[in-house]
Design an enzyme around this catalytic site. Structure first.
Site, mmCIF file in Angstrom:
data_model
loop_
_atom_site.group_PDB
_atom_site.id
_atom_site.type_symbol
_atom_site.label_atom_id
_atom_site.label_comp_id
_atom_site.label_asym_id
_atom_site.label_seq_id
_atom_site.Cartn_x
_atom_site.Cartn_y
_atom_site.Cartn_z
ATOM 1 N N GLN A 131 7.693 8.032 -8.772
ATOM 2 C CA GLN A 131 6.801 8.913 -9.544
ATOM 3 C C GLN A 131 5.324 8.589 -9.278
ATOM 4 O O GLN A 131 4.480 9.487 -9.252
ATOM 5 C CB GLN A 131 7.107 8.787 -11.045
ATOM 6 C CG GLN A 131 8.494 9.280 -11.413
ATOM 7 C CD GLN A 131 8.713 10.728 -11.036
ATOM 8 O OE1 GLN A 131 7.872 11.594 -11.282
ATOM 9 N NE2 GLN A 131 9.829 11.007 -10.379
ATOM 10 N N GLU A 132 5.026 7.301 -9.049
ATOM 11 C CA GLU A 132 3.642 6.924 -8.720
ATOM 12 C C GLU A 132 3.155 7.688 -7.501
ATOM 13 O O GLU A 132 2.021 8.200 -7.462
ATOM 14 C CB GLU A 132 3.554 5.421 -8.454
ATOM 15 C CG GLU A 132 3.786 4.552 -9.669
ATOM 16 C CD GLU A 132 3.745 3.073 -9.330
ATOM 17 O OE1 GLU A 132 2.980 2.692 -8.424
ATOM 18 O OE2 GLU A 132 4.466 2.308 -9.976
ATOM 19 N N ASP A 171 -7.052 -1.926 -17.810
ATOM 20 C CA ASP A 171 -5.982 -0.928 -18.061
ATOM 21 C C ASP A 171 -6.265 -0.113 -19.323
ATOM 22 O O ASP A 171 -5.359 0.163 -20.117
ATOM 23 C CB ASP A 171 -4.619 -1.637 -18.192
ATOM 24 C CG ASP A 171 -4.261 -2.394 -16.930
ATOM 25 O OD1 ASP A 171 -3.528 -3.406 -17.047
ATOM 26 O OD2 ASP A 171 -4.721 -1.993 -15.848
ATOM 27 N N ARG A 177 -6.721 -7.779 -8.072
ATOM 28 C CA ARG A 177 -7.796 -8.613 -8.609
ATOM 29 C C ARG A 177 -8.417 -7.915 -9.809
ATOM 30 O O ARG A 177 -8.672 -6.697 -9.770
ATOM 31 C CB ARG A 177 -8.888 -8.870 -7.547
ATOM 32 C CG ARG A 177 -8.376 -9.444 -6.248
ATOM 33 C CD ARG A 177 -7.677 -10.760 -6.397
ATOM 34 N NE ARG A 177 -8.545 -11.801 -6.947
ATOM 35 C CZ ARG A 177 -8.086 -12.988 -7.335
ATOM 36 N NH1 ARG A 177 -6.801 -13.260 -7.265
ATOM 37 N NH2 ARG A 177 -8.904 -13.890 -7.819
ATOM 38 N N ARG A 203 -16.178 -14.639 -9.391
ATOM 39 C CA ARG A 203 -15.877 -13.212 -9.272
ATOM 40 C C ARG A 203 -17.091 -12.413 -8.820
ATOM 41 O O ARG A 203 -16.969 -11.518 -7.980
ATOM 42 C CB ARG A 203 -15.357 -12.647 -10.601
ATOM 43 C CG ARG A 203 -13.989 -13.143 -10.992
ATOM 44 C CD ARG A 203 -13.480 -12.411 -12.247
ATOM 45 N NE ARG A 203 -12.243 -13.004 -12.764
ATOM 46 C CZ ARG A 203 -11.033 -12.775 -12.255
ATOM 47 N NH1 ARG A 203 -10.897 -11.947 -11.240
ATOM 48 N NH2 ARG A 203 -9.973 -13.372 -12.769
ATOM 49 N N GLY A 235 0.774 -1.231 0.000
ATOM 50 C CA GLY A 235 0.000 0.000 0.000
ATOM 51 C C GLY A 235 0.803 1.277 0.000
ATOM 52 O O GLY A 235 0.372 2.294 0.541
ATOM 53 N N SER A 236 1.961 1.287 -0.635
ATOM 54 C CA SER A 236 2.746 2.538 -0.655
ATOM 55 C C SER A 236 2.010 3.641 -1.402
ATOM 56 O O SER A 236 2.073 4.817 -1.033
ATOM 57 C CB SER A 236 4.129 2.299 -1.258
ATOM 58 O OG SER A 236 4.049 2.054 -2.648
ATOM 59 N N ASN A 237 1.271 3.271 -2.452
ATOM 60 C CA ASN A 237 0.473 4.295 -3.142
ATOM 61 C C ASN A 237 -0.665 4.782 -2.253
ATOM 62 O O ASN A 237 -0.999 5.971 -2.230
ATOM 63 C CB ASN A 237 -0.074 3.740 -4.448
ATOM 64 C CG ASN A 237 0.918 3.854 -5.580
ATOM 65 O OD1 ASN A 237 1.187 4.932 -6.086
ATOM 66 N ND2 ASN A 237 1.502 2.725 -5.960
ATOM 67 N N HIS A 296 -1.328 2.398 -12.939
ATOM 68 C CA HIS A 296 -0.722 1.269 -13.651
ATOM 69 C C HIS A 296 0.720 1.628 -13.963
ATOM 70 O O HIS A 296 0.990 2.715 -14.475
ATOM 71 C CB HIS A 296 -1.501 0.982 -14.947
ATOM 72 C CG HIS A 296 -0.947 -0.151 -15.730
ATOM 73 N ND1 HIS A 296 -1.128 -1.464 -15.372
ATOM 74 C CD2 HIS A 296 -0.189 -0.171 -16.859
ATOM 75 C CE1 HIS A 296 -0.519 -2.247 -16.250
ATOM 76 N NE2 HIS A 296 0.059 -1.477 -17.161
HETATM 77 C C1 GRF Z 1 2.883 -0.523 -7.831
HETATM 78 O O1 GRF Z 1 3.947 -0.781 -8.719
HETATM 79 C C2 GRF Z 1 1.682 -0.059 -8.636
HETATM 80 O O2 GRF Z 1 2.060 0.493 -9.882
HETATM 81 C C3 GRF Z 1 0.907 -1.307 -8.873
HETATM 82 O O3 GRF Z 1 1.047 -2.029 -7.649
HETATM 83 C C4 GRF Z 1 2.415 -1.848 -7.202
HETATM 84 C C5 GRF Z 1 2.497 -1.862 -5.709
HETATM 85 O O4 GRF Z 1 1.786 -0.755 -5.217
HETATM 86 N N1 GRF Z 1 -0.440 -1.001 -9.202
HETATM 87 P P1 GRF Z 1 1.655 -0.429 -3.632
HETATM 88 O O5 GRF Z 1 3.066 -0.257 -3.081
HETATM 89 O O6 GRF Z 1 0.960 -1.606 -2.990
HETATM 90 O O7 GRF Z 1 0.884 0.843 -3.612
#
Ligand code: GRF
Length: 198
Positions: A175-176, A147, A93, A67, A14-16, A111
């Site tokens: 950059q994300e 995507d 998923r 699903r 979950g870094s984003n 993405h």
């Molecule tokens: C990242 O590379 C993102 O581009 C992809 O999932 C990867 C891990 O993301 N969608 P996060 O660190 O779990 O946010």
């Protein structure tokens, strides 16, 4: 304008998601209302809880490939939290058209490629194999095609001779963490003008 409520879906660290949480302060037009994962072991869940954000888990495994049944459960905490916007952030998923259509025009995904190049997985290795001089990431609106939705922002990085998929992924990830918050702030304010970083 009242603040928008944002649900963030994750599957891993979950870094984003963290970068999005950190950005939603002050005069930002949105606030987080939920962090939801399909994986009870997702490291991002503890980070969200530590930030005081409600969390939930809907494990996809008991649904064994059904699903629609999984998504019927997955959507419940999102609705209960009153989310106006859904951000997929490392959510691994594939979502059916049935789920996506409930959030058409208000669900975003990040993405790790310069879409429309390299939809799907292993984007960094594919960019290296292709000999691309630049690579990057894209935030787009989620539509039923994987995507494929309208692009809301992109960030570009140079590809270096010495790059491996891991070194390239690490450069893109930086950059994300800049792009996704910039796009969400603009999107939550009703502005769909694409964000271009670099
Ligand atoms: C990242 O590379 C993102 O581009 C992809 O999932 C990867 C891990 O993301 N969608 P996060 O660190 O779990 O946010």
């Amino acid at each position: 304008m009242s603040q928008k409520k944002v649900a963030i879906l994750i599957s891993g660290g979950g870094s984003n998601m963290v970068s999005l949480l950190d950005s939603m302060t002050g005069d930002h037009p949105a606030r987080p209302c939920l962090v939801l994962s399909n994986n009870a072991d997702a490291g991002g869940l503890a980070k969200a809880a530590a930030a005081g954000v409600a969390t939930a888990v809907v494990d996809h495994r008991p649904f064994a490939g059904d699903r629609e049944a999984f998504e019927a459960e997955l959507v419940k905490p999102v609705i209960e939290a009153g989310a106006d916007i859904v951000c997929l952030a490392g959510f691994m998923r594939v979502l059916t058209a049935g789920f996506v259509s409930q959030f058409e025009g208000r669900m975003l995904n990040i993405h790790p490629s310069l879409l429309p190049k390299y939809k799907g997985l292993h984007t960094h290795a594919r960019a290296l194999e292709a000999g691309d001089g630049e690579h990057g990431c894209t935030v787009h609106e989620v539509t039923p095609r994987l995507d494929d939705g309208p692009i809301l922002g992109q960030a570009r990085v140079p590809v270096l001779e010495s790059d491996t998929p891991d070194t390239l992924a690490a450069r893109v990830l930086v950059q994300e963490h800049l792009l996704y918050p910039a796009v969400l702030r603009r999107f939550a304010a009703g502005d769909k003008t694409p964000v271009q970083l670099r």
